[in-house]
Structures are given as C-alpha cells and as structure tokens.
Scaffold this active site. Structure first.
Site, PDB file in Angstrom:
ATOM      1  N   GLU A 132      -2.977  38.871  40.663  1.00 15.76           N
ATOM      2  CA  GLU A 132      -3.360  37.568  40.146  1.00 15.76           C
ATOM      3  C   GLU A 132      -3.589  37.685  38.643  1.00 15.76           C
ATOM      4  O   GLU A 132      -4.234  38.629  38.185  1.00 15.76           O
ATOM      5  CB  GLU A 132      -4.653  37.136  40.842  1.00 15.76           C
ATOM      6  CG  GLU A 132      -5.109  35.750  40.499  1.00 15.76           C
ATOM      7  CD  GLU A 132      -6.460  35.443  41.161  1.00 15.76           C
ATOM      8  OE1 GLU A 132      -6.932  36.284  41.937  1.00 15.76           O
ATOM      9  OE2 GLU A 132      -7.009  34.382  40.866  1.00 15.76           O
ATOM     10  N   CYS A 165      -0.391  35.985  49.687  1.00 16.29           N
ATOM     11  CA  CYS A 165      -0.970  36.973  50.617  1.00 16.29           C
ATOM     12  C   CYS A 165      -0.424  38.375  50.342  1.00 16.29           C
ATOM     13  O   CYS A 165       0.261  38.993  51.153  1.00 16.29           O
ATOM     14  CB  CYS A 165      -0.799  36.592  52.074  1.00 16.29           C
ATOM     15  SG  CYS A 165       0.792  35.945  52.531  1.00 16.29           S
ATOM     16  N   ASP A 212      -0.302  33.840  41.138  1.00 12.60           N
ATOM     17  CA  ASP A 212      -0.970  34.579  42.208  1.00 12.60           C
ATOM     18  C   ASP A 212       0.060  34.900  43.273  1.00 12.60           C
ATOM     19  O   ASP A 212       0.790  34.024  43.714  1.00 12.60           O
ATOM     20  CB  ASP A 212      -2.105  33.715  42.788  1.00 12.60           C
ATOM     21  CG  ASP A 212      -2.983  34.513  43.725  1.00 12.60           C
ATOM     22  OD1 ASP A 212      -2.791  35.742  43.812  1.00 12.60           O
ATOM     23  OD2 ASP A 212      -3.850  33.903  44.365  1.00 12.60           O
ATOM     24  N   ALA A 244      -0.110  33.599  60.269  1.00 20.15           N
ATOM     25  CA  ALA A 244      -1.329  33.999  60.972  1.00 20.15           C
ATOM     26  C   ALA A 244      -2.459  33.047  60.625  1.00 20.15           C
ATOM     27  O   ALA A 244      -3.290  32.719  61.474  1.00 20.15           O
ATOM     28  CB  ALA A 244      -1.704  35.425  60.594  1.00 20.15           C
ATOM     29  N   ARG A 245      -2.470  32.591  59.393  1.00 23.52           N
ATOM     30  CA  ARG A 245      -3.545  31.683  58.987  1.00 23.52           C
ATOM     31  C   ARG A 245      -3.465  30.383  59.768  1.00 23.52           C
ATOM     32  O   ARG A 245      -4.472  29.702  59.964  1.00 23.52           O
ATOM     33  CB  ARG A 245      -3.455  31.398  57.488  1.00 23.52           C
ATOM     34  CG  ARG A 245      -3.890  32.597  56.661  1.00 23.52           C
ATOM     35  CD  ARG A 245      -3.885  32.309  55.181  1.00 23.52           C
ATOM     36  NE  ARG A 245      -3.747  33.566  54.435  1.00 23.52           N
ATOM     37  CZ  ARG A 245      -3.792  33.651  53.110  1.00 23.52           C
ATOM     38  NH1 ARG A 245      -3.947  32.557  52.382  1.00 23.52           N
ATOM     39  NH2 ARG A 245      -3.664  34.816  52.520  1.00 23.52           N
ATOM     40  N   SER A 291      -6.402  40.800  55.196  1.00 23.03           N
ATOM     41  CA  SER A 291      -5.494  39.800  54.666  1.00 23.03           C
ATOM     42  C   SER A 291      -4.558  39.378  55.786  1.00 23.03           C
ATOM     43  O   SER A 291      -4.167  40.200  56.608  1.00 23.03           O
ATOM     44  CB  SER A 291      -4.706  40.388  53.489  1.00 23.03           C
ATOM     45  OG  SER A 291      -3.869  39.419  52.947  1.00 23.03           O
ATOM     46  N   ASN A 312      -1.091  36.747  56.782  1.00 19.64           N
ATOM     47  CA  ASN A 312      -0.067  35.900  56.177  1.00 19.64           C
ATOM     48  C   ASN A 312      -0.220  34.458  56.666  1.00 19.64           C
ATOM     49  O   ASN A 312      -1.078  34.148  57.496  1.00 19.64           O
ATOM     50  CB  ASN A 312       1.328  36.475  56.425  1.00 19.64           C
ATOM     51  CG  ASN A 312       1.731  36.392  57.888  1.00 19.64           C
ATOM     52  OD1 ASN A 312       0.940  35.952  58.723  1.00 19.64           O
ATOM     53  ND2 ASN A 312       2.939  36.828  58.189  1.00 19.64           N
TER      54      ASN A 312
END
Lengths: 219, 1138
Positions: free
Chosen positions: B490, B395, B392, B434-435, B429, B431
């Site tokens: 993914e 981000c 996967d 930021a999360r 979305s 990154n």
C-alpha cells in the site's frame, strides 16, 4: 533454641533395617549403627549397670562395649533403628540419652545433635564417615571426668527430638516412637561439648548437658 | 464341593436363557464370554455353556456374528432407502464410505449413523477391516495410539467433524485435515521448539510427501495419494511412532522455515555473531590502549616500579576479560538452537509487515526523505488539483500466494499460519470470494470453515510477498518520485509534479503494469489528499480505481459510515453512535468546539477535518517510529524460571536485531507481561493469551544502546522486578523507546550524566582537579584506605620526581584525560566503593554500564563474596596505625621499626594493588594527579609527598606544608593515612578517626575468616599492634591454622611479650580481637561447638597469663553465652563446675 518434640521409643516395636540407596539412606544407616554403639558406650560409661553387663567388642577398629543382656541390647537397638527413616528424612534433630534420679529429674544428658544434609547428592564415602565417627567413640571413652557421678537407683532413657512430629498414620515406623513430656530443667543447662564433626553429608555433635548450679539450688 | 454345586446350577440357567433370549440383545454378553476364553473363571466356564450353543441355530460365535451383521446391514439399508430417497437424486456424498464409530463422539454415533443413512454412506456397528473405510472418533486412549496399526488396521482415523463438514459442503471432503489430533498434531507446541533437533536421515522421505499432501488438501484431488503418504508413515515401526510424529512436526516447522525464510531474517542470523565477537575484542583493544596510555603518561624518568606496575595491571585485567569472553561464546552456541522466538517471528505476518519497512528504506534510502521539505509550497495549490494516488494491492497476502494456483482464482481462499481446520488459528487474509462468505481477517479458522467449509487455507509465502512488494515499489518509483510507503502492499503517490499527465490515466497505467509484473491486481484511489485517496481506494476495490473530484468530496462523504474513516475505531464509533452520529454527513453538523470538548482536542479536530475530507498530511512524511520492540502473546507457556529466562534472552536478541535493522538505539526499555488472570481458564484460542492482566515495568538508561547483552541484562532486571509466577505468564513484550539514531547517539552529548562529566573533565585542568578529588573521595573515604595507599606508595616516587624536575609534559595531560574519558571496565570497579555510593549515583553508574552493575552487585551478595574483592570491606587501618606511631614516637628505638614494617608490608601492598577491581582505577587516578598537578608550586596532593622526606622535616616546616595544602586535599591525608605512617599531622589522625566508626559499622565480620589465609591474618599482620601481629604470626605456626583453637594453642605455647597496658592501641587491639572471636563464634557455633569450647577454654587459660586476653575474654564471654543459648538452649560450661 528451636523447639523440638521429644519422643521416646515405645518398647515392643521392631524395626527392620532397610536397604536404602539414597545418600541420605546410606548416611542414616551408618549413623544409626553408630548411635547404637555410642549409646551403649554412654550407658556403659555411666556405670549404671554392673560391669559384667557389657562385653568388649571392636567397632570401627575401636574397643567399644556391647550390652550382654538381650533386653538392654534390644531396647537400644530398636530405639535407634526405629529412628532410621526419620534420620534419613532429616526429621531428627537430637538424640539424647537422659539419666534421671529417683525423683525423675534429669541429672545428665548426653546429646547427639545431628544434621543430615538433605540435598547431599553424591555418593557417601562410608570409610570417611566412619573414620570421623570413630573419633566420637574414642573421645567418649575418655570423657568420664566431664560427667557427673550418678546417684544410686538411676533410670535412663533414650529420647529423640524431632524437628516436627511424624504423622502416625503416615508410616508404621512412627508407631514405635511415642511423644513424651520429658521433664525439663528450669534454667538453661550447662553445656560441655565432647566432640563435633561437620562434613558435607553429615554434621554430628555430642555434648553433655548438666543442670546449672542455680537449678540444683532450686531443686 | 459347594463350588461344584453352584456350577451346575449356573449351567442350567445358562442353557435355558440362551435359548430364550433374542439374538441381538444378547450379543454383548456373548462377546464378553468370548473374550474371557482361557481364563479360569470357574462359575461361567465355557465348557459348560458350549452344549447350549450346539443346540442353537448357530454352530459357533463366528457364524452368529455373521448373521447378526447381515441383519444389521439389512436394517440399515432399509432405513437408508427410506431417508435418502426423500431428499437426494444425485450421487450421495458418502458413496462408498463406511464408517465405524469408536467411543464417545460429538455428535453421537447415532447421529453419525443418521448422517450416513441420509447421505449414502454405511455405518458399521462392528469393526471389520474389510467393510469399514473410516474410523470415526474424537479421542483415543494412549494404548490405542501406541498400537495404532492393530487398532485401525491402517484405516484412516478421522474426527466426526469430517462428516459434518462434508455434509455442510455437500461433497466428500478430504479426510486428511480431519485426522485425529493425537495422530497428526499440526499445532506445534512451545516445548517442541526448544527440544534440540536431531533428524534421522530417512525421515525427510516421508515428511515431504506429507507436506505436499497438506498443501493440496484444499484441492480435493489427492485423496489416494494422501492416504498412501500417511500409510507409509504409519507403516514405520511403532516403537518410535510417537517420536516420529514429534519429529515430523519439527521437520514441518523446519521445512516451512526453510522455504519461508525472508531475506532480513537470513541476514539477521549471521549478524549477531559478528557483533558479539567484535565487541569483546574492541574492549580488549580499548583496554590495551588504555593501559598504554597510562604507561605513556608515566614520565619517562619515573621509577621502574611505576611502569611495571602498569603492565601488571594490564596483565591482570586481561585475565578477567578472557574469562568473561568464555561464557559468552558458549552462549552463542546455545543460541543457535532452534528456538521459539525466532520461529515465532519467522512465521509471523505482522513481523513481516513490521520489518518490511526497514527493508524498504534500505532499498530506497534517498527516496524516503530528502524532498519532503520542498513540497510545502505546493500544498495550497495542490488542494485544488487531484495530486494524490493511493494504491493498494487487492488482498495481497492471498493473491500473491494463489498466483501459482490459477485454479484457485475463483475459490474462497484464506491465508493462515496453520492448516488445522478445527483450529483457533486466525485467518490473516482472505480473498474476495471468501469474503463473500463473511470470512474476515482475524477470524478463527474453525469459524471460517463453519461459514465456508470449502474454504482453502494456504500458508504464508514470505519470499513471494517480498518479491511482489519489491516489484510493486519498483513500478511506483518508476512512475513517480514521491512515494510514501504505507505498508508492503500500500502506498501513496504524490503526482502534483506530473502536471502533464492525467492522474487517472497514470493510475490505470500503474495498475496494469503491476498486474503484468506480479500477477496480482491492485486498486487505486485518486483524490485531492491522502484521506480522500484512501477512501476512494476502498470504493474502488477490488481491482478498480476511483476518482473523487474535489468538488464531489462532500457528496462522497455524506453517506459514508464513520467507521470507514481511518482513525475511527470501535470505541469512537460507538461513542458517536450514542450521539446519533453514524455518517460523515451527520458528523459535519457538529461544531469543532463541541467535538473537541467531547473527544479531546486532537481527536476532535481530526473528526472535524475528516468529516470534511480535509487532510493536511503530506505524502512522504513518514512518521519516524517512536519505539521498536517485539511482543509474543501466543504460545507463551513457561515451565520454570530458567525456561522463561531463556525465552527472554531470545526476545532480547530479536529486539536487538530489530534495533540494528532500524539503525536506532534506545534508552528506555519497557518489559510488558501478560499475566493470566486468576480466574481465567485456558483461552479459547489454542495457546492464546486469553484473559490477561497487562503489567509493565520500564527502565531508562542514559546511553542509548542496541547491544544484545545490555538488553538482556536490563530485561532480566526488569523481569526480576515483576515477582510473578512464570507459569502465569501468557505474553511477553519488550519495547525500546526514546530512540536515537545509532550514528548520532554515539556522539550525543549527555551533560547530566556522570560519564559526560568525566569526559568533559579533560577540558580544563581545574575540573580535572575536582574529578581527582572526587575520585579520591570516592576511593578514599569509603573504607578504601588500603588500595589507595598501596598506589600512592608506589607512585610517590614518580610524583616527587615530577615535581622536582618540574617536568610539564603535555603528553601527561593527554594520557590522563584519555583515561578519564572512558568508563573503566566493569571488572575494574571497586565494588566496595560502588556499593557504598549514594543510591542516585549508583543507579546512574548502573545506567552507564547498562544495568550490569546491579547484576554484579546482587551476584556478589548472593555469592557471599569470598573473592579478593572483599578486601575492601576491611575497615581501614589508618587510625590504628597512626595511633600506634604516635605511641611509638616517644620511644627512640621504635623509630626504626616503622621503616622495617614498611618494608615488610610492601609485598602485601603489592598484592593489594594487583586486586583487579580496585587497583586499576585508583591507579589511573593517582597517576593523573601526578601528571597534571606538577605545574603547581605546592603539590596539591599528599600523594606527591614523599612521606619519608616529610618525616625528616622539622616539625614547623611540616605543619607549614600541611597548611599549604588546598582544603579539599585534607581528606586525602586521611586516605593516605596508613601508608604515610610517619606523618603525625593532627588533621590526618582526626579524619582517620572520623572514618573509623562508619567503616567498622559496616564491617562484615564474618568475612574475616574468608580466604586463605583468612583476612584477619593480613589485617593483623599489617597492624601496628604487637599482640595482633603476634597472633597473626601464630597463624603460620599453628598445625591446623584454619581452626582458631590451634592458633590459640600456639599462642599459649609461645611466651608472650608483656603488653604495655598504657598503650593507646590497647582498646583498639581488644576491639579487633573481639571482633575476630565473635566472627569465629558466628561461623562455628552451629556446626562445631566443640571448637568454640576449646577456644574459650584456651582463651581462659591465656587470660590468666595476659591482661590483654583477660580483657578480651571478659568482653567476648557474654556474647558467646548468648550465642550458645540461642543455638543450644544452654550455656557453655567453660569454668567446669563439677
């Protein structure tokens, strides 16, 4: 028969012709002018006044009668021109010239049934319309045999039948017309059509209403 | 006089008060004085107050204000030094910023002033171009917007959020994103999509810099440049300022579209043209070949009339066809306009993901299927090993975009379709940095900015996504031939076959390669099955890999919160939480049975399996999508019905393109509508759908389709069934299910449909007979006599010849089956027949035509139908005619008459045949009968009987022939009735009589007066009744034939034939004439009572001359009076009592 609300002009009111640019305004203008002439012709036709009360005039290239007495002229004029805004809005269904005997019972009714196309959008050919209306005046002048002979001391009035009563507060125009309870016949009247025309902008029919024979027996 | 005295009084008060009042408190009043200068304001005239100023310390207003401002500054400075000294020793945030607050703001101007005090800015009470650097306001009146330059003097007009955000970020943010909405409207509105584009050439010049600015707002380094850019914009003439912003919006969209157009959508845009242009030509060809076939099927010996008739038919059918093509072409051009749906999907990430799969499948067609079956045997063995790698990208949507901005690597970055920081656009979305701030996908930008003011928001770059996704899959496919794509970023790899390689090494090799090729990192999970591999990846993220050894699965799962498992969402997790189950370990304690009892068999089993790390899915088992559709739930606001219709058409186009993209066609169409709940206000999300009721309707057709026109028709139909105010619609979705592959669905046998039945008909001639008879029944029994006999009259020459010569050409049969195998074009259908079909049959036929039929029918109804089609509404004449003949047969003279009549009738019948809708079909049926049945000794259809021959036969022989006819043919005899006018078979008469009531019952009598000449003329003309024919003739003699009175006048003038009152047709004639009169009354009663009056006066006069008219008059009169009473409240004075 759709229920409509009779109204008679309230004398004393004065109505100025407006310049209306919409097709309906144009139609209404022509129609109201025509009605004034036609109603005068009806009154003259019925001989309710001495012949000297009218003078010959030309209207739409037809010989018509014109009332000489200012009060008579004024009554007819103010009555029909008071209708102008309502005719324009398509509120007026019928305009009737009703002749009553001394007992206030209607003897004869000349009914103008009008349909002003509210969705008519294009320019009205005035000459076409007048040409069509002219035939009413011609037909009217020769329709005396269709009518009844009126007794002496008759009374007459103009009554307009509205599709809905105008709001008195809504406009000042409404003030010169007052609701009335015109006496109705008990039986459905006899109808004698005089003239009909149906064009896209305007439909107009003129017919006579007389009490049915059974009515006379009852009365 | 009195005015003067009050003047002087006022003056005296003024002069004293101005001296006493403090300067600051009086400033407002002074200002108002200043403003009204020049106004004739008697009482407060300035000349009176001037002397008082002269005596004050200020020589004029200007010097007063200067002093006041200075004092205010001093006060501000004093306060600032107090408050800022306490908390900051670095350079203050708002150094050099001086704000002027205009109007009402949140927070209030006093609070803003406090911020300025605390963070080193300046606050101006009075606007000055020299001292103020930013104007802060939340809303501007229209007049100020229009005259922005004189209001702002070119200074930036910024919302108060800028100050708050800057304070929160502890540094001065660029003001550009905070520009007042009214000035920079980033959020495109629905209507702006629909407005036609017209770009003045010079506008591109300044919109481009703006785009740049927007791009780099996050970089905080272009403050000056951005200022310049927006000033250059503001510098343009003000008259079209507003227009310019609109234009700018549009260009912004266009710009982004240009750069963001993904390949498929590019391809799509060209596709519809091809598809739709091709379609009509195909049909045309079909038509022609059909006509040719029909022509071929005619025996060579057949009379010229038959073949020429075929050509006729073709010619006629050509014309409606071309008229159909016309408008549809026009529609193409309007479709080219920029529209909402297209733009919506172009800018939609979900759409990108959704359509990506098709793209992938097109790129790796052989890989996505073909080897799945062979792997079955490996499953059991594979569970022991670690064959699955889940890869996967980290981000994906952010990292792809920031590849080109290395400086953003460590900064919090999110991707979103809108830049507007106050906006309710959702972060799609974010990154990892930021999360860390708690920013998640799906969050409103507004909230995200609140959590992390320095968050950089970037737009999508679909081109780059595609490029990276392609590279990603190229690498995967290079290493492994079993790849299951889950999404664009993914995938699962089945590495069971790659025994020699350590999956962990392989995974890291792949990850490394991906990073080198794309500049984006990927994470990998390695485990025994897809579930575990996926879970492993989630542990591995970001940019790592994780291997879960089969023996350590339980260990891994035990503490795992349930929500981490795929397939367990909020609801399920909540339910389990109520049972005190929060981790996989706890879940494992529950028995499979009780799980299945509580959550259903499937979900229960899934839970049981997943909690044990069991997953039997195989890599490569791509689930075929069960439905294809498109849904728009954002920005849906309709002005009116047309607007909604337009939108629907666009949506259909999108869905059609998606269907074609997937190579499937569908049979079930579901239209979903989100309807605003009555009490729901505007949703919090800008242009969102808010609180909605979800409504849906669906329709299933028998033949799968992806045709845009069919879709649009069905959708319109569906939409109509909602009966909903379009203003309440907040979302529309169209879904197509019951998918069939586009290739197979073309040949898919569909036994149960009428069409397949028709198709299979060619298999045996017996069946063919049935079809013919059915078709005949359809055509014949349902008030369709005329068209039928028209054909048969022309055809029986041919058929008789066929039977006489005994020709049995195979080509005939072929021709026939060909004709039957395809559904006739819609325009060939006889609507009269179609409408009188049973509803089930009708809906089936409607499905065959993909919903076109219902549309046509409703259209016809609305139109009131004055076309030639309404011919079929005429009640059939057979009974009349046959009866007339029987009445005539006693009269030797009259024998010649029918023949003459027949000749007279020919032209009319020809006309009838040329009616496009019925002619073609009934024709083909009739010909096929002729072609196929000649191997029978006795012709099975009356169409093959030459009636003139029949007529000459002796009575007994004729009876024999009728008896020899197959029973199911009997009905035909009725259908043939009027034409085979000499046939006096009782059966024919009887069945014709049977037909009569039904068809006249449906008679739309008003239609009698439609057309030129009106229908009744033709009807009367072909009738056998002299009186009716006579009246019809009068139509042509009358001066103004459109009015009945004129016709009656003529009738009166012409001498009448005395009518035989014993004639059987007497009643029939009266009935017909009555019908004519009543329809005329209906037509004229409202508008022209005079005409009605004249007519009935004439009728009354006629009634004195003719029995017939007397009876008609007596029959009609009561109806007339009722009608007059209804409309005029009286009765017509026909008898003239006075």
């Amino acid at each position: 028969m759709p229920k409509s609300k009779p109204m008679i002009p309230f004398s004393g009111g004065k109505m100025e012709r407006k310049d209306n640019q919409s097709p309906q305004g144009e139609i209404a203008g022509i129609l109201v002018e025509f009605l004034e002439v036609a109603i005068t012709s009806v009154v003259s036709l019925k001989g309710i006044y001495p012949p000297g009360a009218f003078e010959r005039r030309k209207y739409m290239n037809v010989v018509v009668q014109r009332a000489r007495h200012p009060q008579l002229r004024e009554y007819i004029h103010s009555a029909v021109s008071g209708l102008l805004p309502f005719v324009q809005k398509g509120l007026v269904e019928r305009v009737a010239v009703i002749f009553y005997n001394t007992d206030n019972i209607p003897i004869e009714r000349f009914v103008f049934k009008l349909t002003v196309n509210q969705s008519f959008g294009s320019h009205v050919e005035e000459s076409d319309l007048k040409f069509s209306l002219r035939s009413f005046l011609i037909k009217l002048s020769i329709s005396q045999p269709l009518t009844t002979v009126l007794p002496r001391d008759c009374r007459w009035e103009i009554t307009a039948y509205f599709r809905s009563l105008p709001q008195a507060s809504a406009s000042k125009d409404a003030e010169i017309w007052i609701p009335t309870d015109t006496k109705q016949w008990q039986q459905p009247p006899l109808i004698t059509p005089i003239k009909s025309m149906n064009s896209e902008p305007l439909g107009l029919q003129l017919y006579l209403e007389h009490p049915s024979p059974s009515e006379l027996l009852c009365g | 006089m009195s005015l003067d005295s009050s003047n002087s009084k006022q003056r005296s008060i003024n002069s004293t008060s101005s001296n006493n009042q403090s300067n600051t408190s009086n400033s407002k009043k002074r200002k108002s004085n200043q403003k009204t200068l020049g106004m004739a304001w008697g009482a407060n005239s300035l000349s009176g107050s001037r002397p008082s100023f002269r005596s004050s310390p200020f020589s004029d207003f200007g010097s007063y204000m200067a002093v006041k401002n200075k004092k205010l500054q001093n006060q501000f400075d004093a306060q600032a030094s107090n408050s800022s000294r306490s908390d900051s020793y670095t350079k203050p945030i708002f150094d050099g910023v001086s704000i002027f607050v205009d109007g009402f703001t949140i927070p209030s101007s006093q609070e803003l002033r406090q911020y300025m005090l605390n963070y080193g800015g300046r606050f101006e009470n009075y606007f000055s171009r020299h001292r103020v650097t930013h104007i802060i306001c939340s809303n501007l009146p229209d007049s100020k917007i229009k005259n922005l330059r004189s209001f702002s003097s070119g200074l930036p007009v910024v919302k108060p959020m800028w100050i708050l955000d800057s304070v929160a970020a502890n540094k001065l943010l660029s003001w550009v994103p905070y520009q007042l909405n009214q000035l920079a409207n980033n959020q495109p509105t629905l209507s702006s999509f629909f407005t036609p584009k017209s770009k003045p050439a010079d506008e591109g010049a300044f919109t481009n810099p703006i785009c740049e600015v927007k791009h780099e707002t996050g970089l905080l380094c272009l403050k000056d440049a951005s200022k310049d850019a927006s000033f250059s914009e503001a510098g343009n003439s003000f008259e079209w300022r507003k227009q310019a912003t609109e234009e700018h919006n549009k260009l912004m969209c266009e710009n982004s579209n240009k750069t963001l157009i993904d390949e498929p959508s590019n391809r799509y845009s060209e596709e519809p043209k091809e598809v739709e242009v091709l379609e009509p030509t195909n049909l045309q060809e079909d038509d022609e070949s059909l006509a040719n076939n029909r022509h071929q099927s005619c025996p060579e010996q057949s009379s010229a009339s038959v073949s020429s008739h075929c050509f006729d038919n073709r010619g006629i059918r050509g014309s409606p066809r071309s008229s159909v093509i016309g408008p549809s072409k026009q529609r193409h051009s309007t479709l080219k306009d920029p529209n909402f749906v297209e733009n919506y999907f172009k800018n939609s990430r979900l759409h990108f993901i959704g359509t990506w799969r098709n793209r992938y499948r097109n790129r790796f067609p052989s890989l996505s299927n073909g080897w799945t079956k062979s792997t079955n045997s490996d499953v059991s063995a594979g569970t022991q090993k670690t064959p699955i790698i889940h890869i996967d990208m980290d981000c994906f949507f952010v990292s792809v975009v920031i590849r080109s901005h290395p400086e953003l690597n460590d900064k919090p970055v999110a991707v979103c379709h809108s830049y507007n920081p106050k906006g309710t656009a959702e972060i799609s979305s974010a990154n990892y940095s930021a999360r860390d701030y708690g920013i998640k996908a799906g969050m409103f930008v507004r909230d995200a900015k609140g959590l992390c003011p320095q968050l950089v928001i970037l737009p999508y770059n679909f081109e780059a996504y595609e490029e990276v996704a392609d590279k990603f899959y190229n690498i995967l496919h290079k290493h492994c031939n079993r790849v299951q794509a889950v999404s664009c970023d993914e995938a699962f790899l089945d590495v069971t076959d790659l025994e020699g390689r350590d999956p962990q090494l392989l995974a890291s090799a792949i990850r490394k390669e991906i990073y080198e090729a794309t500049g984006c990192s990927a994470s990998a999970g390695i485990a025994k099955n897809m579930l575990m591999a996926r879970l492993a990846t989630s542990t591995a993220k970001p940019n790592g890999q994780c291997y879960i050894h089969p023996e350590r699965v339980d260990e891994y799962l035990d503490p795992l919160p349930l929500k981490a498992l795929p397939g367990i969402g909020h609801v399920l997790a909540e339910k389990l939480k109520n049972k005190n189950v929060q981790t996989c370990g706890q879940l494992r304690l529950i028995s499979k049975d009780s799980l299945q009892k509580d959550f259903g068999i499937k979900t229960g089993e899934m839970l049981w399996n997943y909690s044990r790390g069991v997953d039997n899915r195989l890599v490569g088992m791509i689930q075929e999508s069960k439905s294809v559709g498109a849904e728009v739930n954002w920005g849906v606001r309709f002005r009116d019905f047309q607007h909604a219709q337009h939108f629907l058409l666009d949506l259909c186009k999108e869905v059609s393109l998606r269907l074609q993209g997937c190579g499937v066609q569908g049979r079930t169409f579901t239209l979903k509508i989100k309807k605003r709940r009555k009490d729901a206000g505007e949703p919090t999300k800008f242009m969102g759908c808010g609180d909605c009721e979800n409504l849906s309707h669906s329709i299933t057709v028998s033949i799968a389709t992806d045709d845009i026109e069919v879709l649009q028709r069905i959708t319109k139909q569906l939409f109509g069934s909602f009966h909903i105010d379009v203003k309440d619609i907040r979302g529309v979705g169209l879904q197509v299910s019951r998918l069939e592959s586009a290739d197979t669905s073309r040949q898919a046998p569909e036994r149960n449909s009428l069409k397949s039945w028709l198709m299979s008909a060619s298999e045996s001639s017996k069946e063919q007979f049935d079809i013919n008879s059915i078709a005949k029944e359809c055509m014949g029994t349902d008030s369709e006599g005329k068209n039928m006999d028209g054909n048969s009259s022309v055809l029986h020459n041919a058929s008789v010849e066929n039977s006489v010569h005994g020709i049995n050409k195979p080509s005939n049969g072929e021709g026939c089956s060909n004709q039957n195998s395809s559904v006739p074009p819609l325009c060939d259908l006889d609507m009269g027949v179609v409408e009188s079909l049973p509803s089930e049959l009708l809906s089936e036929i409607n499905e065959i035509y993909g919903g076109k039929l219902f549309e046509l029918i409703t259209k016809r109804k609305v139109r009131g139908d004055n076309s030639s089609r309404s011919l079929c509404f005429i009640p059939p004449e057979p009974a009349l005619e046959v009866e007339a003949e029987t009445s005539h047969n006693s009269d030797p003279v009259s024998l010649s008459r029918p023949a003459v009549e027949m000749r007279d009738e020919q032209p009319i019948l020809q006309e009838l045949q040329t009616v496009p809708d019925s002619g073609a079909r009934s024709n083909s049926v009739a010909i096929s009968t002729a072609g196929l049945e000649n191997n029978d000794l006795v012709p099975s259809s009356l169409s093959q009987l030459d009636t003139s021959v029949l007529q000459q036969l002796p009575e007994e022989l004729r009876a024999d022939i009728f008896e020899a006819l197959p029973a199911h043919r009997i009905q035909e005899t009725s259908a043939m009735g009027p034409k085979t006018d000499n046939e006096r078979h009782p059966l024919g008469i009887k069945s014709a009589a049977d037909n009569q009531p039904g068809s006249t019952g449906t008679g739309l009598s008003n239609n009698l007066w439609i057309g030129n000449p009106p229908l009744w003329v033709d009807k009367f003309k072909v009738s056998n009744l002299p009186i009716l024919k006579f009246v019809a003739d009068m139509y042509y003699k009358a001066n103004s034939p459109e009015s009945l009175s004129s016709i009656l006048q003529c009738t009166l003038a012409e001498s009448l034939h005395p009518l035989d009152s014993t004639c059987d047709a007497w009643n029939e004639a009266i009935h017909s004439f009555n019908e004519l009169l009543m329809s005329y009354v209906k037509l004229k009663i409202v508008v022209d009572i005079e005409e009605i009056y004249v007519c009935f006066r004439l009728l009354r006069r006629l009634s004195t001359k003719s029995e017939f008219f007397l009876e008609v008059y007596n029959l009609t009169f009561p109806h007339l009076q009722a009608s007059v009473d209804e409309n005029y409240g009286g009765t017509l004075n026909i008898h003239r009592h006075n």
